[in-house]
Design a protein around this motif. Sequence first.
Motif, PDB file in Angstrom:
ATOM      1  N   ALA A 138      14.532  23.816   2.924  1.00 32.00           N
ATOM      2  CA  ALA A 138      14.351  23.405   1.530  1.00 32.00           C
ATOM      3  C   ALA A 138      15.205  22.191   1.175  1.00 32.00           C
ATOM      4  O   ALA A 138      14.809  21.372   0.341  1.00 32.00           O
ATOM      5  CB  ALA A 138      14.681  24.568   0.601  1.00 32.00           C
ATOM      6  N   SER A 139      16.337  22.048   1.816  1.00 33.38           N
ATOM      7  CA  SER A 139      17.254  20.952   1.472  1.00 33.38           C
ATOM      8  C   SER A 139      16.746  19.587   1.936  1.00 33.38           C
ATOM      9  O   SER A 139      17.212  18.555   1.450  1.00 33.38           O
ATOM     10  CB  SER A 139      18.637  21.213   2.075  1.00 33.38           C
ATOM     11  N   THR A 140      15.805  19.579   2.867  1.00 32.05           N
ATOM     12  CA  THR A 140      15.309  18.299   3.394  1.00 32.05           C
ATOM     13  C   THR A 140      13.829  18.054   3.088  1.00 32.05           C
ATOM     14  O   THR A 140      13.314  16.982   3.412  1.00 32.05           O
ATOM     15  CB  THR A 140      15.502  18.246   4.917  1.00 32.05           C
ATOM     16  N   ALA A 141      13.151  19.017   2.472  1.00 31.87           N
ATOM     17  CA  ALA A 141      11.698  18.907   2.307  1.00 31.87           C
ATOM     18  C   ALA A 141      11.287  17.767   1.392  1.00 31.87           C
ATOM     19  O   ALA A 141      10.253  17.119   1.619  1.00 31.87           O
ATOM     20  CB  ALA A 141      11.137  20.220   1.774  1.00 31.87           C
ATOM     21  N   ALA A 142      12.049  17.511   0.334  1.00 32.29           N
ATOM     22  CA  ALA A 142      11.639  16.475  -0.624  1.00 32.29           C
ATOM     23  C   ALA A 142      11.474  15.125   0.061  1.00 32.29           C
ATOM     24  O   ALA A 142      10.575  14.346  -0.286  1.00 32.29           O
ATOM     25  CB  ALA A 142      12.664  16.380  -1.755  1.00 32.29           C
ATOM     26  N   ASP A 143      12.332  14.834   1.044  1.00 32.76           N
ATOM     27  CA  ASP A 143      12.236  13.565   1.765  1.00 32.76           C
ATOM     28  C   ASP A 143      10.952  13.467   2.572  1.00 32.76           C
ATOM     29  O   ASP A 143      10.429  12.369   2.783  1.00 32.76           O
ATOM     30  CB  ASP A 143      13.433  13.392   2.703  1.00 32.76           C
ATOM     31  N   ARG A 144      10.462  14.605   3.055  1.00 29.25           N
ATOM     32  CA  ARG A 144       9.225  14.601   3.837  1.00 29.25           C
ATOM     33  C   ARG A 144       7.999  14.588   2.936  1.00 29.25           C
ATOM     34  O   ARG A 144       6.959  14.037   3.290  1.00 29.25           O
ATOM     35  CB  ARG A 144       9.158  15.835   4.750  1.00 29.25           C
ATOM     36  N   TRP A 145       8.098  15.218   1.792  1.00 29.55           N
ATOM     37  CA  TRP A 145       6.933  15.429   0.934  1.00 29.55           C
ATOM     38  C   TRP A 145       6.619  14.266   0.012  1.00 29.55           C
ATOM     39  O   TRP A 145       5.465  14.040  -0.333  1.00 29.55           O
ATOM     40  CB  TRP A 145       7.148  16.685   0.093  1.00 29.55           C
ATOM     41  N   PHE A 146       7.666  13.535  -0.427  1.00 26.76           N
ATOM     42  CA  PHE A 146       7.468  12.524  -1.476  1.00 26.76           C
ATOM     43  C   PHE A 146       8.228  11.248  -1.161  1.00 26.76           C
ATOM     44  O   PHE A 146       9.270  11.275  -0.498  1.00 26.76           O
ATOM     45  CB  PHE A 146       7.938  13.067  -2.832  1.00 26.76           C
ATOM     46  N   THR A 147       7.715  10.140  -1.686  1.00 32.93           N
ATOM     47  CA  THR A 147       8.415   8.866  -1.559  1.00 32.93           C
ATOM     48  C   THR A 147       9.651   8.868  -2.463  1.00 32.93           C
ATOM     49  O   THR A 147       9.728   9.629  -3.434  1.00 32.93           O
ATOM     50  CB  THR A 147       7.514   7.703  -1.978  1.00 32.93           C
ATOM     51  N   PRO A 148      10.640   8.009  -2.165  1.00 30.07           N
ATOM     52  CA  PRO A 148      11.818   7.912  -3.040  1.00 30.07           C
ATOM     53  C   PRO A 148      11.454   7.604  -4.485  1.00 30.07           C
ATOM     54  O   PRO A 148      12.058   8.156  -5.415  1.00 30.07           O
ATOM     55  CB  PRO A 148      12.635   6.783  -2.400  1.00 30.07           C
ATOM     56  N   ALA A 149      10.466   6.746  -4.690  1.00 27.07           N
ATOM     57  CA  ALA A 149      10.074   6.381  -6.060  1.00 27.07           C
ATOM     58  C   ALA A 149       9.529   7.593  -6.804  1.00 27.07           C
ATOM     59  O   ALA A 149       9.869   7.821  -7.976  1.00 27.07           O
ATOM     60  CB  ALA A 149       9.040   5.256  -6.030  1.00 27.07           C
ATOM     61  N   PHE A 150       8.691   8.395  -6.148  1.00 26.17           N
ATOM     62  CA  PHE A 150       8.135   9.569  -6.819  1.00 26.17           C
ATOM     63  C   PHE A 150       9.239  10.581  -7.126  1.00 26.17           C
ATOM     64  O   PHE A 150       9.249  11.175  -8.215  1.00 26.17           O
ATOM     65  CB  PHE A 150       7.050  10.216  -5.959  1.00 26.17           C
TER      66      PHE A 150
END
Length: 255
Positions: A138-150
């Motif tokens: 869970a701690s790393t998923a956002a980087d895989r799922w979404f661009t930095p801008a989103f």
Amino acid sequence: MDLEYRLDGPQEAPVLVLSNSLGTTWQMWQPQMADFTRHFRVLRYNTRGHGRSPVSEGGLTLDSLGQDVIALLDHLDIERAFFCGISLGGMTGMWLNRHAPSRFPRIVVANTAAKIGEARGWLQRAATVRQQGMTPVASTAADRWFTPAFRKQNPGMVQLLIDDLAATPTEGYAACCEALAAANLRNEVAAMLRPMRVIAGTDDPVTTLQEAEWLAAQAKQTECVALPVSHLSNVACPSGFNQHVITFLTAGAAT
């Protein structure tokens, strides 16, 4: 039927099955529901190991995940349905195209590939969550799922999805990782007979645009479209995603 599912939309409309990605639930499809229910009777279900859908004895395979969809349609007395799946759900859709084409006139697969990642990585991830729980994933998923801008513009939406991931049953997530480790449809793509639309993310590091283009080139009656997003394209670009799905499926209404 022990799968968790729900139906929304007009009873007389054609059925559209939605299949979630690894570590999400049917809630991930909320950005689609207003548009989709204007055209379809939407059947959402939680893939085994997610939400309240239990893991089968003996673990999970791509075959068993595909058979779940067929069993769910049989349970609801639905002979034919459209299908849209993302990531792991997209692989399920390709399996259905290969093994149950008579049930699915048209299929959309998003942010997926005929083979996702390498077996070793998935098995390592399964071992990690069994040993340490869902926090490392869970701690790393956002980087895989979404661009930095989103992520910067939509922190609340991103956090809701990460919270769902963190709440995923550990054994369910691990069993799906093991299913992905063994899943490889590359030699079966040419035998997928039903029309498919592949939706890719130009910035997707998990299932790349190149993999989507390969799939479209190899499978019959298959086209690839791209959105300027990362891995969860239906969340990051709902208007474009919805339009691609609706125009493709409604064009095939008579198929």
